[in-house]
Design a protein around this motif. Structure first.
Motif, short mmCIF file in Angstrom:
data_model
loop_
_atom_site.label_atom_id
_atom_site.label_comp_id
_atom_site.label_asym_id
_atom_site.label_seq_id
_atom_site.Cartn_x
_atom_site.Cartn_y
_atom_site.Cartn_z
N TYR A 1 0.40 -2.21 -4.00
CA TYR A 1 -1.05 -2.28 -4.05
C TYR A 1 -1.64 -1.39 -2.95
O TYR A 1 -0.93 -0.93 -2.04
N PHE A 2 -2.95 -1.17 -3.05
CA PHE A 2 -3.68 -0.50 -1.98
C PHE A 2 -4.75 -1.45 -1.44
O PHE A 2 -5.43 -2.15 -2.22
N LEU A 3 -4.89 -1.47 -0.13
CA LEU A 3 -6.02 -2.14 0.50
C LEU A 3 -7.03 -1.06 0.87
O LEU A 3 -6.72 -0.15 1.65
N GLN A 4 -8.23 -1.15 0.31
CA GLN A 4 -9.27 -0.16 0.59
C GLN A 4 -10.33 -0.81 1.48
O GLN A 4 -10.87 -1.86 1.17
N LEU A 5 -10.60 -0.16 2.59
CA LEU A 5 -11.63 -0.62 3.52
C LEU A 5 -12.74 0.40 3.57
O LEU A 5 -12.49 1.61 3.70
N THR A 6 -13.98 -0.07 3.48
CA THR A 6 -15.14 0.82 3.47
C THR A 6 -16.16 0.34 4.49
O THR A 6 -16.50 -0.85 4.53
N THR A 7 -16.62 1.26 5.34
CA THR A 7 -17.67 0.97 6.30
C THR A 7 -18.43 2.24 6.62
O THR A 7 -17.83 3.31 6.80
N GLY A 8 -19.75 2.14 6.62
CA GLY A 8 -20.59 3.29 6.97
C GLY A 8 -20.35 4.50 6.10
O GLY A 8 -20.41 5.64 6.57
N GLY A 9 -20.00 4.29 4.82
CA GLY A 9 -19.75 5.41 3.92
C GLY A 9 -18.36 5.99 4.02
O GLY A 9 -18.00 6.90 3.27
N GLU A 10 -17.54 5.47 4.93
CA GLU A 10 -16.17 5.94 5.11
C GLU A 10 -15.21 4.94 4.47
O GLU A 10 -15.31 3.74 4.68
N SER A 11 -14.26 5.45 3.67
CA SER A 11 -13.26 4.59 3.03
C SER A 11 -11.86 5.05 3.41
O SER A 11 -11.59 6.26 3.52
N ARG A 12 -10.98 4.07 3.60
CA ARG A 12 -9.57 4.35 3.85
C ARG A 12 -8.75 3.40 3.01
O ARG A 12 -9.15 2.25 2.77
N SER A 13 -7.58 3.88 2.58
CA SER A 13 -6.70 3.05 1.76
C SER A 13 -5.32 2.97 2.40
O SER A 13 -4.80 3.97 2.92
N TYR A 14 -4.75 1.79 2.35
CA TYR A 14 -3.45 1.53 2.95
C TYR A 14 -2.55 0.88 1.89
O TYR A 14 -2.90 -0.16 1.32
N LYS A 15 -1.41 1.48 1.67
CA LYS A 15 -0.49 0.96 0.67
C LYS A 15 0.32 -0.19 1.25
O LYS A 15 0.79 -0.13 2.40
N PHE A 16 0.51 -1.25 0.46
CA PHE A 16 1.37 -2.35 0.88
C PHE A 16 2.11 -2.90 -0.33
O PHE A 16 1.72 -2.69 -1.48
N LEU A 17 3.17 -3.63 -0.05
CA LEU A 17 4.02 -4.19 -1.10
C LEU A 17 3.98 -5.71 -1.02
O LEU A 17 3.90 -6.29 0.06
N VAL A 18 4.07 -6.33 -2.17
CA VAL A 18 4.19 -7.79 -2.27
C VAL A 18 5.53 -8.08 -2.92
O VAL A 18 5.88 -7.47 -3.94
N ARG A 19 6.27 -8.99 -2.34
CA ARG A 19 7.59 -9.32 -2.90
C ARG A 19 7.61 -10.73 -3.46
O ARG A 19 6.78 -11.56 -3.14
#
Length: 655
Positions: A637-655
């Motif tokens: 999955y990706f965790l997407q964080l957005t603040t002040g018009g800026e977005s970042r995505s971080y990949k993580f796994l669930v087992r």
């Protein structure tokens, strides 16, 4: 060590029950990070210097994924602060397997030389650090900062800041308890606004997150930037009152002790500038020319047998009982015998000298045996081995041995005599020793106060602490014995925090004690006392405060090198995402230098929104955000964080 938790014998100490993990963001208001340092938020460090090499260290915080992807970091070593005369440079590849830490053993250097170093990644530079190689041949003077026991929750790290301000140190000797493993609120003063995360460190990710939190502290970062460190661990880098086979603060619900110990030591070597080796062994030597042989010990994990917390137990006095383990003890006594320098300086975690506290029984309603039984995590709990070492010094006419000690959170300065423990009288004075002349003393010991960890004043009321301090090294009133039970104890302070500077010349080895506040950030410190041992005398006498060295190298600059890409002070940064893969929840360690509201979404690999997270508002500081994932199917999955018009995505796994 829990010596100060053991002060329940003097006054009750209530510890709250451990709480579960929060399901929302937890603010650490006192913690700050500097966006300008991106991506090297944790600063730089150096350590384990030799005459021709030194370790340099940093950590890269990735922009996105925290798994798999490697990053290449450039490193540079120069002889000037402007980094114009580069003498060594190279590349280091790091990845999630080592938590994106960078550690380089830079060789082909010149002895007794100050160097400056930095790291670079994608146009962004780290802070510049300062380090120094060891001297060879004739050496006139050395100065070391000596510290231990920095509990983040207990108070501010002002002592580290004052050491960073000192410009004439050859190294900082850290004697352990660099971090504390407890979860939030268990062992600290959270009135400071400084909080541990809501977990006790057990997994590798949790130990990494704890080091990350500590290394975001500005004063600790500055101390590492300005001076090489020589580190050893004590117990809290793993768990309280650790020994080879377990710890007081470890039980079967926390899994295998061996596995926990391995995880903790792995992360210690990841996050500190200590030279790597397959055995993860920390006892080692450093030779500072003809003036000092520095011997660093491991009294915690290498060979320590389990604590016996009962002075009436005959096993306590067994001739085979060991704190060091046979291999390390043989190595240590050989190092003492073969040292060729003027002074043998021994870095040691726990109090070596005999410490008599049974006399306090009259004020507590306990017997002397009960009192003494609560202070056996130190060398008093391993008397036969201590006696072997002291007699080795005497029988081989080894002079000028100085033990340096942490762990106890308080200041002590001892003469060390060939003591014989009187099992029938636990307030008997130290034997084989003449107080007025120091006759019988074979060595001396300086114990450093804590950087911030609670001492007598924080654990009992100040009036009782002051009275205890006044009596501990003075003739005691009736019905207590008239004789001083600790005539070899030359200085004690039980309620202040700080460090000491060890100043060594051919004539003497002197400890200068300095104290700092811990309840708020402060640039102030107070000189308290100096004591020294004179060449060949092996006992302590009063001394005057040391003066700075006549010449010192320029400090490392606080600014980034001109031309580095910088980041404005309004960003949001994720320092860690863990565990990855996750089973129950992912944790974010993130920072915001200014108030921010963050929107969060969990996406599948096709970018479809699986879950929207409740917005989190951060007022500024370092945060822990726990996000449950138990409702997600195993996969990526990706965790997407957005603040002040800026977005970042971080990949993580669930087992």
């Amino acid at each position: 060590m829990k010596s100060l938790l053991w002060l329940a014998c003097l006054a009750p100490l209530w510890l709250p029950a451990q709480s579960g993990l929060l399901r929302h963001a937890h603010q650490n208001t006192a913690a700050r990070y500097e966006a300008r340092l991106k991506p090297f938020y944790h600063g730089v460090a150096s350590g384990d210097p030799l005459s021709d090499r030194v370790i340099i260290w940093t950590r890269l915080t990735p922009d996105s994924n925290f798994t798999g992807n490697s990053r290449q970091v450039s490193w540079y070593v120069a002889t000037d602060t402007a980094m114009s005369n580069i003498v060594r440079q190279g590349f280091f590849t790091t990845d999630s397997a080592r938590d994106y830490t960078v550690k380089v053993d830079v060789d082909s250097l010149q002895p007794a030389t100050t160097y400056y170093y930095m790291f670079s990644h994608q146009g962004r530079n780290s802070l510049r650090g300062r380090t120094k190689t060891l001297p060879v041949g004739n050496v006139n003077r050395l100065k070391f900062g000596v510290v231990s026991c920095s509990n983040y929750e207990a108070g501010f790290f002002n002592a580290y800041g004052r050491l960073a301000d000192r410009n004439d140190l050859d190294a900082i000797l850290h004697l352990g308890d660099y971090i504390y493993e407890y979860e939030k609120g268990v062992y600290g003063d959270t009135a400071t606004g400084r909080f541990h995360q809501n977990f006790e460190t057990i997994s590798k990710d949790q130990y990494r997150a704890r080091y990350s939190l500590y290394r975001l502290d500005r004063d600790l970062r500055r101390a590492h930037q300005q001076h090489p460190f020589i580190n050893i661990w004590d117990d809290h880098e793993t768990a309280n009152d650790a020994w080879t086979g377990g710890a007081e603060n470890h039980d079967s619900t926390e899994g295998s002790w061996s596995l926990r110990k391995d995880r903790a030591s792995d992360v210690f070597f990841e996050w500190l500038p200590i030279r790597d080796q397959a055995s993860k062994q920390i006892y080692r030597q450093f030779n500072f020319g003809n003036l000092v042989n520095l011997i660093m010990l491991d009294t915690r994990l290498e060979g320590r047998q389990k604590q016996i917390n009962d002075v009436n137990d005959p096993a306590l006095y067994s001739p085979n009982r060991t704190l060091l383990g046979n291999s390390q003890r043989n190595w240590f006594t050989s190092a003492l015998s073969n040292a060729s320098a003027q002074w043998r300086i021994v870095g040691n975690q726990v109090i070596f000298a005999q410490l008599q506290l049974g006399w306090a029984s009259g004020a507590t309603g306990q017997t002397p045996q009960q009192i003494e039984s609560q202070f056996l995590d130190i060398w008093d709990g391993y008397p036969a081995e201590r006696q072997k070492i002291i007699r080795h010094l005497g029988q081989n006419q080894i002079d000028n041995t100085v033990f340096l000690t942490g762990d106890f959170h308080s200041t002590f300065a001892f003469d060390i005599a060939d003591t014989v423990v009187d099992e029938s009288n636990f307030w008997a004075p130290v034997s084989n020793y003449v107080d007025s002349t120091g006759a019988g003393s074979q060595a001396v010991e300086f114990a450093t106060p804590s950087v911030s960890s609670a001492n007598f004043d924080e654990n009992i009321d100040p009036a009782t602490a002051a009275a205890f301090e006044a009596q501990i090294n003075a003739p005691l009133p009736s019905p207590l014995p008239a004789n001083n039970p600790n005539p070899h104890l030359k200085f004690v302070d039980l309620d202040r925090h700080g460090y000491f500077v060890l100043d060594i010349t051919a004539d003497s080895a002197k400890a200068n004690y300095y104290y700092t506040a811990i309840d708020q950030p402060s640039s102030q410190e107070n000189f308290a006392r100096a004591l020294k041992t004179v060449n060949g005398q092996n006992h302590l006498v009063p001394a005057v405060e040391s003066q700075p060295k006549a010449q010192s190298a320029l400090p490392a600059p606080a600014s980034l090198l001109q031309g580095s890409i910088t980041t404005p002070e309004q960003g949001l940064e994720v320092f860690m995402l863990y565990p990855n893969p996750a089973q129950h929840a992912i944790h974010l360690q993130l920072g915001s230098p200014a108030p921010k509201t963050v929107q969060g979404r969990i996406l599948d690999l096709q970018g479809k929104t699986i879950r929207r997270l409740a917005p989190q508002t951060f007022q500024g500081g370092v945060y822990e955000w726990r996000i449950p994932v138990t409702q997600l199917a195993p996969g990526a999955y990706f965790l997407q964080l957005t603040t002040g018009g800026e977005s970042r995505s971080y990949k993580f796994l669930v087992r």
